[in-house]
Design a protein around this motif. Structure first.
Motif, PDB file in Angstrom:
ATOM      1  N   UNK A  31       0.440  -4.621   2.762  1.00 44.61           N
ATOM      2  CA  UNK A  31      -0.551  -3.572   2.508  1.00 44.61           C
ATOM      3  C   UNK A  31      -0.301  -2.397   3.441  1.00 44.61           C
ATOM      4  N   UNK A  32      -0.049  -2.722   4.682  1.00 49.26           N
ATOM      5  CA  UNK A  32       0.228  -1.659   5.644  1.00 49.26           C
ATOM      6  C   UNK A  32       1.512  -0.914   5.268  1.00 49.26           C
ATOM      7  N   UNK A  33       2.546  -1.659   4.867  1.00 53.40           N
ATOM      8  CA  UNK A  33       3.803  -1.012   4.470  1.00 53.40           C
ATOM      9  C   UNK A  33       3.569  -0.094   3.275  1.00 53.40           C
ATOM     10  N   UNK A  56     -14.096  -4.503  -5.090  1.00 56.71           N
ATOM     11  CA  UNK A  56     -14.505  -5.024  -3.779  1.00 56.71           C
ATOM     12  C   UNK A  56     -13.372  -5.811  -3.146  1.00 56.71           C
ATOM     13  N   UNK A  57     -12.699  -6.632  -3.957  1.00 56.28           N
ATOM     14  CA  UNK A  57     -11.595  -7.425  -3.426  1.00 56.28           C
ATOM     15  C   UNK A  57     -10.460  -6.519  -2.953  1.00 56.28           C
ATOM     16  N   UNK A  58     -10.149  -5.500  -3.760  1.00 52.94           N
ATOM     17  CA  UNK A  58      -9.075  -4.583  -3.378  1.00 52.94           C
ATOM     18  C   UNK A  58      -9.431  -3.831  -2.110  1.00 52.94           C
ATOM     19  N   UNK A  72       4.394  -9.813  10.206  1.00 55.28           N
ATOM     20  CA  UNK A  72       4.257 -11.259  10.064  1.00 55.28           C
ATOM     21  C   UNK A  72       2.955 -11.653   9.411  1.00 55.28           C
ATOM     22  N   UNK A  73       2.000 -10.727   9.358  1.00 53.56           N
ATOM     23  CA  UNK A  73       0.730 -11.033   8.710  1.00 53.56           C
ATOM     24  C   UNK A  73       0.919 -11.052   7.194  1.00 53.56           C
ATOM     25  N   UNK A  89      -7.437  -4.019   1.350  1.00 50.56           N
ATOM     26  CA  UNK A  89      -6.924  -2.784   1.954  1.00 50.56           C
ATOM     27  C   UNK A  89      -7.443  -2.611   3.372  1.00 50.56           C
ATOM     28  N   UNK A  90      -8.740  -2.903   3.567  1.00 47.15           N
ATOM     29  CA  UNK A  90      -9.318  -2.754   4.900  1.00 47.15           C
ATOM     30  C   UNK A  90      -8.700  -3.752   5.869  1.00 47.15           C
ATOM     31  N   UNK A  91      -8.510  -4.990   5.392  1.00 48.25           N
ATOM     32  CA  UNK A  91      -7.962  -6.015   6.274  1.00 48.25           C
ATOM     33  C   UNK A  91      -6.485  -5.756   6.582  1.00 48.25           C
ATOM     34  N   UNK A  92      -5.774  -5.190   5.616  1.00 46.93           N
ATOM     35  CA  UNK A  92      -4.345  -4.992   5.814  1.00 46.93           C
ATOM     36  C   UNK A  92      -3.967  -3.593   6.264  1.00 46.93           C
ATOM     37  N   UNK A  93      -4.946  -2.768   6.579  1.00 48.27           N
ATOM     38  CA  UNK A  93      -4.664  -1.358   6.909  1.00 48.27           C
ATOM     39  C   UNK A  93      -3.696  -1.263   8.086  1.00 48.27           C
ATOM     40  N   UNK A  94      -3.935  -2.005   9.135  1.00 44.38           N
ATOM     41  CA  UNK A  94      -3.046  -2.019  10.298  1.00 44.38           C
ATOM     42  C   UNK A  94      -2.618  -3.440  10.621  1.00 44.38           C
TER      43      UNK A  94
END
Lengths: 245, 194
Positions: A93-95, A72-74, A87-88, A78-83
């Protein structure tokens, strides 16, 4: 407290008592004691066995909970960092996601690099970490060049040139207006007469520079295609693209 | 002269010893079981013998009681002596019922009661016969009534002790005893032939 009991009944109850409260026979007592010890030994073994078996479900339960929490954490990360914008904290995650997309078999690397560059340019236009977004776009475009087809008239080349022009336009807007600011290249006049920055302060001298129309929108120059875009064409004073052919 | 302080201290020490023994037995430690066995085996044996009247059967039931107690002592919450004793009697009571249900069990000749040599063999035989008559008279009693009579007249428990361990009021125990003794008395009275 005791009710009256007639002597005859009392005598019989007393006989019953005396008959029942005899001393247990020694061998029977020892046999019972040994049987009890055997039962204790069996019970102890069963207790150990139960504790071993009971430990596994508890461990499995905890492991299952931990695995679920990890998944769930992963997924959340992943969902939060998808785009995630540059600087975030989740930009990595996006990279990573973009790196995986490039590594997938059958992936069109040129197309993907251009898409990533356009995404960065869009973020730059939105103002989210402008410098980092432009740097990312520059890197993606530089990577796209190496993947573009040999045919310079291909659609991807046009798209690349358009992205490159957009990047230059954004970079020009990023430069300070102070004329005393250091510049690594000769200023180029723009359609409003103010000196423009270098052709590329990010990508170096090997990147092509576009020409601009009077409205300021970039347009690709078809002359870059012949030599792979290693020229730096001078901009048109009138603000219109200079046809090289 | 009896020193009451010593007596109280001894009682407290005995209570503590028994409580610790129950705790050790619940942890599966043999020394705890040894203490419980020494303390309660005679009572359990007397209880079984009062019900069954057969020495061998009483010995078997007593043994089964302690074997069953080993596996079920975790259910024992109250570690005080009356509660522990009542718990052993509770197990023994059901072991007696199990034994009686196995009615086809062969009686071993060795299990028959052979009284120890005494001065008056006739008196011993009469005692044995009287006890047998009482047991026969108790056949028609309920199991609770039989349990009550054993506690009161074999194990010499007071009405209060019986009430506390059977979770009844003293009045209820007294009333039950009255009905049970009445039934025994009627059963023992020879019926007149018309």
């Amino acid at each position: 407290m005791n009710e009256f009991i007639d002597p005859g009944l009392w005598a019989q109850l007393d006989a019953w008592r005396a008959n029942s409260r005899r001393e247990p026979r020694r061998h029977a007592r020892e046999r019972a004691y040994d049987a009890m010890l055997d039962a204790i030994a069996v019970s102890s073994r069963q207790r150990v066995r139960r504790s071993v078996f009971a430990f596994r479900p508890r461990f499995a339960h905890a492991g299952l909970l931990a695995a679920t929490a990890t998944v769930v954490a992963a997924a959340s990360v992943a969902a939060a960092g998808w785009n995630a914008p540059p600087g975030s904290p989740l930009y990595m995650v996006r990279a990573a996601r973009q790196g995986v997309m490039l590594k997938l078999p059958g992936a069109d690397d040129a197309m993907l690099h251009l898409e990533f560059a356009e995404l960065s340019l869009a973020e730059a236009r939105d103002g989210s970490n402008l410098a980092q977004s432009l740097a990312d776009a520059r890197i993606e475009l530089a990577a796209a060049v190496t993947e573009l087809p040999l045919d310079h008239h291909a659609a991807l080349w046009s798209r690349y040139r358009l992205d490159e022009a957009t990047l230059l336009s954004e970079e020009r807007g990023l430069e300070p207006d102070d004329p005393s600011a250091p510049s690594t290249a000769a200023p180029r006049p723009t359609d409003d007469g103010t000196p423009a920055g270098a052709g590329s302060s990010v990508g170096g001298d090997d990147t092509p520079s576009p020409t601009f129309s009077g409205s300021g929108s970039p347009s690709p120059s078809s002359s870059w295609g012949d030599d792979g875009g290693h020229h730096s064409p001078s901009p048109s004073p009138g603000g219109t693209p200079r046809p090289d052919e | 002269m009896i020193d009451e302080s010593d007596s109280g201290g001894s009682s407290l020490e005995e209570t503590t010893r028994l409580t610790r023994a129950v705790g050790a037995a619940q942890r599966g430690e043999a020394h705890g079981w040894s203490v419980l066995f020494e303390r309660f085996y005679p009572d359990v044996h007397a209880y079984a013998l009062a019900r069954l009247g057969d020495v061998t059967a009483a010995e078997d039931v007593s043994q089964d009681t302690f074997v069953a107690a080993v596996t079920s002592i975790k259910t024992l919450r109250d570690r005080r002596e009356p509660a522990v004793q009542a718990w052993f009697f509770h197990i023994c009571r059901y072991k007696v019922i199990d034994h009686l249900r196995r009615g086809s069990r062969d009686r071993d000749v060795a299990g028959a009661y052979f009284p120890r040599p005494a001065a008056d063999p006739t008196a011993i035989v009469e005692t044995h016969l009287d006890a047998a008559r009482v047991r026969s008279a108790m056949v028609d009693l309920t199991d609770d009534q039989r349990d009550l009579l054993i506690r009161r007249f074999v194990l010499d428990q007071s009405l209060e002790e019986v009430a506390s361990t059977t979770r009844r009021s003293v009045g209820a125990v007294k009333s039950m005893q009255h009905r049970a003794l009445g039934a025994v008395r009627r059963a023992l009275t020879p019926k007149r032939v018309a």
